[in-house]
Scaffold this active site. Structure first.
Site, PDB file in Angstrom:
ATOM      1  N   GLY A  49       0.851  -1.220  -0.129  1.00  0.00           N
ATOM      2  CA  GLY A  49      -0.155  -0.019  -0.034  1.00  0.00           C
ATOM      3  C   GLY A  49       0.984   1.234   0.023  1.00  0.00           C
ATOM      4  O   GLY A  49       1.991   1.373  -0.879  1.00  0.00           O
ATOM      5  N   CYS A  81       6.175  -5.243   0.257  1.00  0.00           N
ATOM      6  CA  CYS A  81       6.316  -3.997  -0.059  1.00  0.00           C
ATOM      7  C   CYS A  81       6.165  -2.727   0.912  1.00  0.00           C
ATOM      8  O   CYS A  81       6.997  -2.754   1.740  1.00  0.00           O
ATOM      9  CB  CYS A  81       5.274  -3.744  -1.080  1.00  0.00           C
ATOM     10  SG  CYS A  81       5.911  -2.628  -2.469  1.00  0.00           S
ATOM     11  N   ARG A 110      13.067   3.255  -0.075  1.00  0.00           N
ATOM     12  CA  ARG A 110      11.700   3.606  -0.406  1.00  0.00           C
ATOM     13  C   ARG A 110      11.583   3.958  -1.903  1.00  0.00           C
ATOM     14  O   ARG A 110      12.315   4.679  -2.331  1.00  0.00           O
ATOM     15  CB  ARG A 110      11.148   4.614   0.352  1.00  0.00           C
ATOM     16  CG  ARG A 110       9.518   4.459   0.170  1.00  0.00           C
ATOM     17  CD  ARG A 110       8.810   5.406   1.561  1.00  0.00           C
ATOM     18  NE  ARG A 110       7.633   5.841   0.950  1.00  0.00           N
ATOM     19  CZ  ARG A 110       7.166   6.896   0.618  1.00  0.00           C
ATOM     20  NH1 ARG A 110       8.002   7.885   0.548  1.00  0.00           N
ATOM     21  NH2 ARG A 110       6.075   7.191   0.024  1.00  0.00           N
ATOM     22  N   ILE A 140       5.701  -3.034  -7.597  1.00  0.00           N
ATOM     23  CA  ILE A 140       4.933  -1.956  -7.804  1.00  0.00           C
ATOM     24  C   ILE A 140       5.536  -0.876  -6.941  1.00  0.00           C
ATOM     25  O   ILE A 140       5.388  -0.661  -5.714  1.00  0.00           O
ATOM     26  CB  ILE A 140       3.548  -2.256  -7.510  1.00  0.00           C
ATOM     27  CG1 ILE A 140       2.841  -3.406  -8.229  1.00  0.00           C
ATOM     28  CG2 ILE A 140       2.506  -0.697  -7.723  1.00  0.00           C
ATOM     29  CD1 ILE A 140       1.405  -3.716  -7.875  1.00  0.00           C
ATOM     30  N   ARG A 141       6.212   0.189  -7.434  1.00  0.00           N
ATOM     31  CA  ARG A 141       6.780   1.169  -6.648  1.00  0.00           C
ATOM     32  C   ARG A 141       7.571   0.516  -5.310  1.00  0.00           C
ATOM     33  O   ARG A 141       7.390   0.979  -4.361  1.00  0.00           O
ATOM     34  CB  ARG A 141       5.697   2.272  -6.257  1.00  0.00           C
ATOM     35  CG  ARG A 141       5.188   3.054  -7.491  1.00  0.00           C
ATOM     36  CD  ARG A 141       4.299   4.292  -7.063  1.00  0.00           C
ATOM     37  NE  ARG A 141       4.977   5.233  -6.200  1.00  0.00           N
ATOM     38  CZ  ARG A 141       4.675   5.729  -5.157  1.00  0.00           C
ATOM     39  NH1 ARG A 141       3.454   5.263  -4.808  1.00  0.00           N
ATOM     40  NH2 ARG A 141       5.164   6.591  -4.507  1.00  0.00           N
ATOM     41  N   HIS A 180       5.093  -8.621  -4.513  1.00  0.00           N
ATOM     42  CA  HIS A 180       3.711  -8.943  -4.205  1.00  0.00           C
ATOM     43  C   HIS A 180       3.126 -10.192  -4.392  1.00  0.00           C
ATOM     44  O   HIS A 180       2.612 -10.583  -5.374  1.00  0.00           O
ATOM     45  CB  HIS A 180       2.726  -7.910  -4.933  1.00  0.00           C
ATOM     46  CG  HIS A 180       2.710  -6.692  -4.228  1.00  0.00           C
ATOM     47  ND1 HIS A 180       2.207  -6.168  -3.398  1.00  0.00           N
ATOM     48  CD2 HIS A 180       3.621  -5.311  -4.841  1.00  0.00           C
ATOM     49  CE1 HIS A 180       2.443  -4.679  -2.975  1.00  0.00           C
ATOM     50  NE2 HIS A 180       3.392  -4.205  -4.192  1.00  0.00           N
ATOM     51  N   GLU A 182       0.999 -11.958  -2.935  1.00  0.00           N
ATOM     52  CA  GLU A 182      -0.384 -12.066  -2.944  1.00  0.00           C
ATOM     53  C   GLU A 182      -1.112 -11.576  -4.256  1.00  0.00           C
ATOM     54  O   GLU A 182      -2.396 -12.049  -4.397  1.00  0.00           O
ATOM     55  CB  GLU A 182      -0.837 -11.136  -1.591  1.00  0.00           C
ATOM     56  CG  GLU A 182      -0.733  -9.665  -2.063  1.00  0.00           C
ATOM     57  CD  GLU A 182       0.361  -8.927  -1.759  1.00  0.00           C
ATOM     58  OE1 GLU A 182       1.575  -9.535  -1.740  1.00  0.00           O
ATOM     59  OE2 GLU A 182       0.603  -7.661  -2.057  1.00  0.00           O
TER      60      GLU A 182
HETATM   61  N1  GLN Z   1       6.009   2.874  -2.682  1.00  0.00           N
HETATM   62  C1  GLN Z   1       5.048   2.264  -1.471  1.00  0.00           C
HETATM   63  C2  GLN Z   1       5.613   2.695  -0.115  1.00  0.00           C
HETATM   64  O1  GLN Z   1       6.604   3.437  -0.021  1.00  0.00           O
HETATM   65  C3  GLN Z   1       5.000   0.780  -1.605  1.00  0.00           C
HETATM   66  C4  GLN Z   1       4.480   0.465  -2.791  1.00  0.00           C
HETATM   67  C5  GLN Z   1       3.632  -0.786  -2.508  1.00  0.00           C
HETATM   68  O2  GLN Z   1       3.340  -1.134  -1.482  1.00  0.00           O
HETATM   69  N2  GLN Z   1       3.197  -1.571  -3.785  1.00  0.00           N
HETATM   70  O3  GLN Z   1       4.929   2.574   0.792  1.00  0.00           O
END
Ligand code: GLN
Length: 206
Positions: A49, A81, A110, A140-141, A180, A182
């Protein structure tokens, strides 16, 4: 006796997907939003998240210190993540007000995979209990695990510009990944966690 009840931190992020996997493995799953919810579980999943948003909600919900204490006391915990960002001992490029749960001896940057790799999918090579396995890994990021302490096991890596980069790590009862699991149908990372939950939980007869 059924498997131990597992909590999912349900303040923000991909709670539903983790719930589905843990339920498919036979765990009773509890959404954890308050300190009272936390008392009812033997283990916790911290979903992906936005770690800065989850940080604020951990403070306002009153969960921050009881959760940190449970993790310090050895409660099996799995972060993916943003969950990894929260669990890491040290965060680079974090926001000044974001919280750390001090669950795993790792330095994590991060959004560390850079802008051009905002989101991608690859295969990770397993090690330890995942030895010989190739795991689908969605990023994802994602945070980048820059270094880990001596007591941290590396359970999966990816090849990043010719260098092996850790993407799933474990220290004691804490498991954390930058990707991820999940979001795919591959349950092997959650199976490793489920085994940790069952081994790490003291079953008492009331
Ligand atoms: N970039 C988000 C963070 O710093 C993490 C991204 C993710 O959980 N998909 O919390």
């Amino acid at each position: 006796m059924g498997l131990s009840p597992v909590g999912i931190l349900a303040l923000q992020g991909d709670v539903r997907e983790h719930r589905a996997v843990m339920e498919s493995l036979g765990h009773h799953v509890v959404s954890v939003k308050t300190p009272g919810d936390l008392e009812a579980v033997s283990a916790m999943v911290l979903p992906g998240g936005e770690s800065t948003a989850i940080s604020l909600l951990l403070k306002s919900s009153g969960l921050l210190s009881p959760l940190r204490q449970r993790i310090a006391d050895g409660m099996p915990t799995f972060g993916t993540c943003a969950g990894l960002v929260l669990l890491a001992r040290s965060i680079l490029d974090g926001r000044a007000d974001q919280v750390q749960l001090d669950g795993i001896d790792a330095v994590v940057r991060r959004n560390g995979f850079g802008r051009q790799r905002f989101s991608f999918e690859t295969r990770a090579e397993g090690a330890g209990p995942l030895q010989g396995m190739s795991l689908p890994a969605v990023f994802i990021r994602a945070p980048l695990i820059e270094s880990v302490g001596d007591d941290v096991e590396i359970l999966a890596t990816i090849d990043r510009d010719g260098e092996d980069t850790a993407v799933l790590i474990r220290q004691g009862s804490v498991l954390a990944g930058s990707f991820h699991p999940e979001l795919t149908s591959d349950r092997r990372c959650h199976e490793v966690f489920s085994t940790m939950v069952e081994q790490g939980t003291v079953h008492t007869t009331l």
